[in-house]
Every structure is written in C-alpha cells, then in structure tokens.
Design a protein around this motif. Structure first.
Motif, PDB file in Angstrom:
ATOM      1  N   HIS A   1      40.159  48.865  53.598  1.00 56.68           N
ATOM      2  CA  HIS A   1      40.722  49.741  52.567  1.00 56.68           C
ATOM      3  C   HIS A   1      40.455  49.135  51.200  1.00 56.68           C
ATOM      4  N   LYS A   2      40.221  50.003  50.251  1.00 55.13           N
ATOM      5  CA  LYS A   2      39.955  49.558  48.896  1.00 55.13           C
ATOM      6  C   LYS A   2      41.264  49.246  48.186  1.00 55.13           C
ATOM      7  N   VAL A   3      41.233  48.203  47.383  1.00 50.96           N
ATOM      8  CA  VAL A   3      42.392  47.819  46.593  1.00 50.96           C
ATOM      9  C   VAL A   3      42.055  48.042  45.127  1.00 50.96           C
ATOM     10  N   ASP A   4      42.803  48.937  44.490  1.00 53.62           N
ATOM     11  CA  ASP A   4      42.587  49.245  43.075  1.00 53.62           C
ATOM     12  C   ASP A   4      41.163  49.689  42.789  1.00 53.62           C
ATOM     13  N   GLY A   5      40.579  50.496  43.687  1.00 54.49           N
ATOM     14  CA  GLY A   5      39.305  51.147  43.376  1.00 54.49           C
ATOM     15  C   GLY A   5      38.065  50.364  43.693  1.00 54.49           C
ATOM     16  N   GLY A   6      38.163  49.216  44.316  1.00 54.93           N
ATOM     17  CA  GLY A   6      36.957  48.466  44.639  1.00 54.93           C
ATOM     18  C   GLY A   6      36.665  47.388  43.612  1.00 54.93           C
ATOM     19  N   GLU A   7      35.690  46.546  43.912  1.00 52.14           N
ATOM     20  CA  GLU A   7      35.446  45.354  43.091  1.00 52.14           C
ATOM     21  C   GLU A   7      35.002  45.677  41.671  1.00 52.14           C
ATOM     22  N   ARG A   8      34.100  46.642  41.519  1.00 52.27           N
ATOM     23  CA  ARG A   8      33.539  46.887  40.186  1.00 52.27           C
ATOM     24  C   ARG A   8      34.546  47.506  39.225  1.00 52.27           C
ATOM     25  N   ARG A   9      35.475  48.338  39.750  1.00 48.95           N
ATOM     26  CA  ARG A   9      36.433  49.003  38.883  1.00 48.95           C
ATOM     27  C   ARG A   9      37.803  48.357  38.911  1.00 48.95           C
ATOM     28  N   ARG A  10      37.930  47.266  39.658  1.00 51.63           N
ATOM     29  CA  ARG A  10      39.245  46.667  39.838  1.00 51.63           C
ATOM     30  C   ARG A  10      39.862  46.215  38.521  1.00 51.63           C
ATOM     31  N   ALA A  11      39.097  45.478  37.702  1.00 54.75           N
ATOM     32  CA  ALA A  11      39.623  44.976  36.432  1.00 54.75           C
ATOM     33  C   ALA A  11      40.023  46.116  35.509  1.00 54.75           C
ATOM     34  N   GLU A  12      39.207  47.162  35.465  1.00 51.53           N
ATOM     35  CA  GLU A  12      39.508  48.300  34.592  1.00 51.53           C
ATOM     36  C   GLU A  12      40.774  49.014  35.026  1.00 51.53           C
ATOM     37  N   ILE A  13      40.916  49.262  36.310  1.00 51.08           N
ATOM     38  CA  ILE A  13      42.082  49.978  36.815  1.00 51.08           C
ATOM     39  C   ILE A  13      43.348  49.153  36.634  1.00 51.08           C
ATOM     40  N   ARG A  14      43.270  47.845  36.879  1.00 48.50           N
ATOM     41  CA  ARG A  14      44.456  47.009  36.726  1.00 48.50           C
ATOM     42  C   ARG A  14      44.853  46.885  35.255  1.00 48.50           C
ATOM     43  N   ALA A  15      43.861  46.878  34.363  1.00 49.74           N
ATOM     44  CA  ALA A  15      44.177  46.841  32.926  1.00 49.74           C
ATOM     45  C   ALA A  15      44.919  48.111  32.512  1.00 49.74           C
ATOM     46  N   LYS A  16      44.495  49.262  33.028  1.00 50.10           N
ATOM     47  CA  LYS A  16      45.182  50.521  32.727  1.00 50.10           C
ATOM     48  C   LYS A  16      46.609  50.512  33.269  1.00 50.10           C
ATOM     49  N   LYS A  17      46.795  49.941  34.463  1.00 48.71           N
ATOM     50  CA  LYS A  17      48.140  49.864  35.021  1.00 48.71           C
ATOM     51  C   LYS A  17      49.050  48.997  34.160  1.00 48.71           C
ATOM     52  N   ARG A  18      48.525  47.860  33.706  1.00 42.04           N
ATOM     53  CA  ARG A  18      49.337  46.986  32.849  1.00 42.04           C
ATOM     54  C   ARG A  18      49.689  47.672  31.536  1.00 42.04           C
ATOM     55  N   ALA A  19      48.717  48.432  30.993  1.00 43.48           N
ATOM     56  CA  ALA A  19      48.990  49.154  29.739  1.00 43.48           C
ATOM     57  C   ALA A  19      50.077  50.206  29.938  1.00 43.48           C
ATOM     58  N   GLU A  20      50.033  50.893  31.077  1.00 41.61           N
ATOM     59  CA  GLU A  20      51.063  51.903  31.353  1.00 41.61           C
ATOM     60  C   GLU A  20      52.428  51.263  31.549  1.00 41.61           C
ATOM     61  N   GLU A  21      52.444  50.077  32.194  1.00 42.58           N
ATOM     62  CA  GLU A  21      53.712  49.380  32.375  1.00 42.58           C
ATOM     63  C   GLU A  21      54.303  48.930  31.029  1.00 42.58           C
ATOM     64  N   ARG A  22      53.442  48.466  30.116  1.00 41.66           N
ATOM     65  CA  ARG A  22      53.917  48.052  28.779  1.00 41.66           C
ATOM     66  C   ARG A  22      54.489  49.246  28.011  1.00 41.66           C
ATOM     67  N   LYS A  23      53.814  50.395  28.143  1.00 39.70           N
ATOM     68  CA  LYS A  23      54.319  51.598  27.472  1.00 39.70           C
ATOM     69  C   LYS A  23      55.683  51.990  28.018  1.00 39.70           C
ATOM     70  N   GLY A  24      55.812  51.824  29.364  1.00 41.21           N
ATOM     71  CA  GLY A  24      57.093  52.197  29.969  1.00 41.21           C
ATOM     72  C   GLY A  24      58.221  51.296  29.536  1.00 41.21           C
ATOM     73  N   ARG A  25      57.913  49.999  29.265  1.00 39.07           N
ATOM     74  CA  ARG A  25      58.966  49.061  28.826  1.00 39.07           C
ATOM     75  C   ARG A  25      59.290  49.214  27.350  1.00 39.07           C
ATOM     76  N   ALA A  26      58.345  49.811  26.579  1.00 40.75           N
ATOM     77  CA  ALA A  26      58.557  49.907  25.126  1.00 40.75           C
ATOM     78  C   ALA A  26      59.646  50.935  24.802  1.00 40.75           C
TER      79      ALA A  26
END
Length: 243
Positions: free
Chosen positions: A218-243
């Motif tokens: 199973h793929k985790v966070d979209g696979g190796e090539r998109r993993r960093a991009e997808i995780r960065a978007k998740k962190r950005a959404e989490e920061r927005k939610g805490r703001a």
C-alpha cells in the motif's frame, strides 16, 4: 544435345521438393501442446478447498468452480473467467500461486508429512549425531547441562496426538520451512500454537485462512516521489487549523 540452361533441371527438382514439403505439412496433424505435469496433493494440502483457503484473498468462495484437483491446476485464464472468476487480478493471483505450488514453493506447513485433519505437531527432539572421520562419536564440544553427549537437537514432525518419536538413522532428517530451534530448546515459527506442558519444545500448526497469502502493498502519502509534497501540504493544513 546440350541443354541451354544447365541449372533448369536443378531448379525444377527444388520446386518439386518444396511442393512435397508443403503438402506434407498440410496433411500432418498438428501436435498437441505439451502439458506440464500437474502437482499431487500433499498431506497439508489434500484438496481444492484447503489450497484456496491457504492462499487467502477470499479465494475460498470459488471452491465450487473447481470440480477436481486437476481442474484447479489445469484451467487457463480464459477457463477461469468462464467459470465465474471475473476479476483479472484474482485470476493472475491464483495462477501465480498454482505455479509456486507446482514448483514445490510451499508456505508454512506445506512440507509436513504427518498431518491429521489439517493439523500437525512439530517437536524438538534429541537424535544421535552421525560420526564422521573428523568428529568422534561423542562430541564433547556440543555437550551442555541439558543436552546428552553425542546427541543433537532437531525439529521432527509428528501426528498431533503423538508423544514419542522413534528415530530412523536410515532416513534423512528434513528441515521444515520457517521452523527454527531457539536457545537450543524452544521451537519458533509462524502460526505455531505451543502445546501445554512441553515448555515450548512442541507446538501444533493448523491450516488457517490466508496462511500463504501474498500481502498487498500500500502506498503511504502518495508514493515516494510525491511523499514530501503531500506531507508538506498536510503540515500546512494542520498549522492553519491551529491558527
């Protein structure tokens, strides 16, 4: 009288030979394709239902589509589809597992000989060491407080209710896939259920659903090539939610 073209007879003969070969090919019956030998059932896998249960992926529901063991191992992909296995993924999986079984690539328990109603016993036992020209009949190097001198420990396969083992020196001892002796006393391996009162030196293995299943990745966070991009978007959404 000399011939104008000395090669005309040769060309005529070659043409006649070609015609004969063509006619022979037309009238010769085509050879039937060579069929691979079908595997025999084993004590651990005695029938269609058990095989499908072991390989998992909900293949057991197709047991009624195979009237015999030979049919299970001889049906082509088209035959499987006509029988009602519509998923191409399941057909490919079944064909792959059939091929492994035919080659003797069994999963846990597949190489056992003493099986009763889908269950077998594995036990750690002492057997005499075979002396060689470099090894004395009593090997003091392998002696310990719990091991008899001149003996070694091996894993043997017994019927589920057996408590005694009679060693036959004329027969070569087998090594069972995935089964190991731990700390010189305990038996370890997949799907083993320890037998009470044996201090871990004996266990039962039973046929279970999916024992030989090839687990899907199973793929985790979209696979190796998109993993960093997808995780960065998740962190950005989490920061927005805490703001």
């Amino acid at each position: 009288m000399a011939l104008r073209n000395p090669f005309s007879i040769f060309r005529t003969f070659r043409s006649f030979q070609s015609t004969q070969q063509c006619l022979r090919a037309i009238h010769t019956e085509p050879k039937s394709p060579r069929q691979k030998p079908l595997p025999l059932p084993t004590p651990f896998v005695p029938n269609v239902e058990t095989f499908l249960k072991l390989i998992g992926r909900d293949m057991s529901k197709h047991a009624s589509k195979f009237p015999s063991w030979d049919k299970l191992f001889s049906m082509s992909s088209e035959d499987l589809r006509d029988a009602g296995i519509e998923s191409a993924e399941q057909r490919r999986y079944l064909i792959r597992k059939r091929s492994k079984f035919t080659k003797g690539w069994y999963g846990p328990g597949g190489d056992l000989e003493h099986v009763v109603d889908g269950a077998a016993q594995l036990r750690v036992m002492e057997v005499p060491m075979a002396p060689t020209k470099d090894t004395p009949s009593v090997d003091l190097m392998n002696y310990s407080a719990t091991l008899t001198p001149g003996m070694k420990r091996v894993i043997v396969n017994l019927p589920p209710d057996a408590t005694e083992y009679k060693h036959d020196p004329s027969k070569e001892l087998k090594r069972y896939k995935g089964m190991k002796i731990h700390n010189g006393v305990y038996i370890r391996g997949p799907y083993l259920q320890p037998i009470a009162g044996t201090n871990g030196s004996a266990a039962i293995i039973r046929v279970q659903e999916g024992m030989w299943e090839d687990k899907k990745g199973h793929k985790v966070d979209g696979g190796e090539r998109r993993r960093a991009e997808i995780r960065a978007k998740k962190r950005a959404e989490e920061r927005k939610g805490r703001a």
